[in-house]
Structure formats: structure tokens, C-alpha cells
Design a protein around this motif. Sequence first.
Motif, short mmCIF file in Angstrom:
data_model
loop_
_atom_site.label_atom_id
_atom_site.label_comp_id
_atom_site.label_asym_id
_atom_site.label_seq_id
_atom_site.Cartn_x
_atom_site.Cartn_y
_atom_site.Cartn_z
N VAL A 186 0.23 -1.01 -0.09
CA VAL A 186 -0.18 0.11 0.53
C VAL A 186 1.14 1.28 0.43
O VAL A 186 0.86 1.88 -0.70
N GLY A 187 1.71 1.31 0.14
CA GLY A 187 2.69 2.62 0.45
C GLY A 187 3.96 2.11 1.82
O GLY A 187 3.42 0.66 2.80
N THR A 188 5.10 2.67 2.43
CA THR A 188 5.67 2.92 2.86
C THR A 188 5.40 3.59 4.36
O THR A 188 6.05 2.40 5.60
N ASP A 189 4.49 3.71 4.63
CA ASP A 189 3.69 3.76 6.87
C ASP A 189 2.69 2.51 6.52
O ASP A 189 3.06 2.14 7.41
N LEU A 190 2.02 2.00 5.09
CA LEU A 190 0.90 0.97 5.76
C LEU A 190 1.82 -0.37 5.48
O LEU A 190 0.81 -1.03 5.98
N GLY A 191 2.52 -0.18 4.83
CA GLY A 191 3.24 -1.42 4.40
C GLY A 191 2.53 -2.50 3.56
O GLY A 191 1.85 -2.00 2.04
N TYR A 192 2.07 -3.72 3.58
CA TYR A 192 1.42 -4.83 3.54
C TYR A 192 0.39 -5.22 3.41
O TYR A 192 -0.54 -4.87 4.79
N ILE A 193 -0.86 -5.15 3.20
CA ILE A 193 -2.10 -6.15 2.75
C ILE A 193 -2.14 -7.17 2.49
O ILE A 193 -1.91 -7.19 1.47
N LEU A 194 -2.94 -8.31 3.08
CA LEU A 194 -3.53 -10.08 2.47
C LEU A 194 -4.55 -10.02 2.07
O LEU A 194 -5.56 -8.71 3.33
N LEU A 195 -5.35 -9.78 1.56
CA LEU A 195 -6.39 -9.56 0.89
C LEU A 195 -7.42 -11.49 0.12
O LEU A 195 -6.44 -11.61 -0.32
N GLU A 196 -8.19 -11.40 1.15
CA GLU A 196 -9.28 -12.95 -0.04
C GLU A 196 -9.97 -12.64 0.26
O GLU A 196 -10.61 -12.39 1.17
N ARG A 197 -10.49 -13.48 -0.97
CA ARG A 197 -12.31 -12.91 -1.16
C ARG A 197 -13.23 -14.22 -0.55
O ARG A 197 -12.86 -15.45 -1.30
N VAL A 198 -13.82 -14.00 0.07
CA VAL A 198 -14.68 -15.06 1.00
C VAL A 198 -15.61 -15.77 0.04
O VAL A 198 -16.25 -16.57 -0.33
N ILE A 199 -16.06 -13.72 -0.67
CA ILE A 199 -17.96 -14.22 -1.06
C ILE A 199 -17.67 -13.44 -2.46
O ILE A 199 -17.22 -12.59 -2.65
N ASP A 200 -17.69 -14.70 -4.05
CA ASP A 200 -17.31 -13.39 -4.83
C ASP A 200 -18.77 -12.69 -5.49
O ASP A 200 -20.06 -12.80 -5.15
#
Length: 224
Positions: A210-224
Amino acid sequence: MRIGLGIVLAFALWGCGPGATTDPFAQLGPLAGEWVQSREDRGNDGFTVTRASLAAQGFESPFLVGFSETRMRRAGLVQVAENRGVVTWQAGDASTLSEAGGVLTGTRGLGQDLYTAETAPVLAAMRGDGPMVYTRRYRHLDGLDQIVVTRFDCHLADAGPERITVFGQAYATRRFQETCRSGTDRIENTYWRDTDNFSYSVMRRSRQWVGTDLGYILLERVID
């Protein structure tokens, strides 16, 4: 204005079955957890959502689960809009993230937001319609609400098929690894595209910067 990450993606389940309100934010509760306001306040997110609890609520709308690596917390997101291939997901506090084909295009309400990120080159590479080496530009808002542009030289590698489990359900996916450099800075994004729904560009899981301050996020699609 800089807003703490505690407001981002904080979301809870709502009822979508018979007799339930059509307002997805009208029945907010603690089940879906929340992100934290500082790096020091980590863990204990209160996240208790399961497929069984979603089914019990009669919940059938598109649903994502996000995990902040820097904050060590999870929360849920609901799809609220789609415009020309860009999908917006919203938290109960109205903070949002947007994506195209599962690749982040921007965020609002996180603080040093990802204002925009180019997605066309990486999506074309994943489809096989474009080169595996390309340039992407990320635009962020700094503490003074000024836009800072960073140009990344990127390479996408096809890591092949991989079976993953999301919320207790197995999916056949194809994993792609994106490595981007700007000067001495390096970021790595990983994408798992659902091969059962490949033509629909379902990104079953992703880990994105996301950015230097927020770092990484993991996203998982549970319902399409």
C-alpha cells in the motif's frame, strides 16, 4: 487530513436474509474485527467471522477479508460500487479501497493513502496480453495532502498452479509474483488468481504493498 488506520476497513456483518435491512451498515457488530490505530496496538482484533457465521446471517454479498501485516489485525469489507472495471470496497466507517481485477488502484481513509496505482500493465501481463516487464506509477498522499509519484520498474513471474485454502474452502489458483524497483526501494506483490473463474478475473488472494507507512495488506475473497 491524516486519519489513523483504526478507521480503515473496520466492518461488521449485516443481515441479508428475510426481514433483514438492505443497508449493509445498519447492523454493525464486533464479529468482523477492526484495524488498529498504531503499530504498538497489535493483535486481539476480535475477528470471529467464519463461513458458518456468514451463512447463519444469510449473508451472500461479495465479501473480502483484509489483514494488515503492520497492525496484525483482520477486518471485513463489502463491495459498494463498480465503475468501468474498478470495484470499491467499503468499511463501516466509510473508508474504502478500490481495485481492478484484484489489483489495488487506491485507498481512502488510511492516512498516507494510495491515491492511485496503475494496474493495466500487470493485469495485461497476467492475462498474457502484455509484456512481463513494464512500468507502474504509484501516487501517494503525504502528510500535507500533496501527491507524491513513484515510478517502479516491474517484472511479473508466473509461479504456476497452486491450491490454496480461503476460510476453510480450497481453490485452484495460479500464483503470480510481481517484483518492482524504484532506485534502492523494492516491493513484491503476490497474486493468486482463481483458475476456476479465470475469465472473470477473480483474485482469490493477494498480498499487496500500500505504501511506506502502511506496508502490505493481505486480501482474501471469501464470497464472489
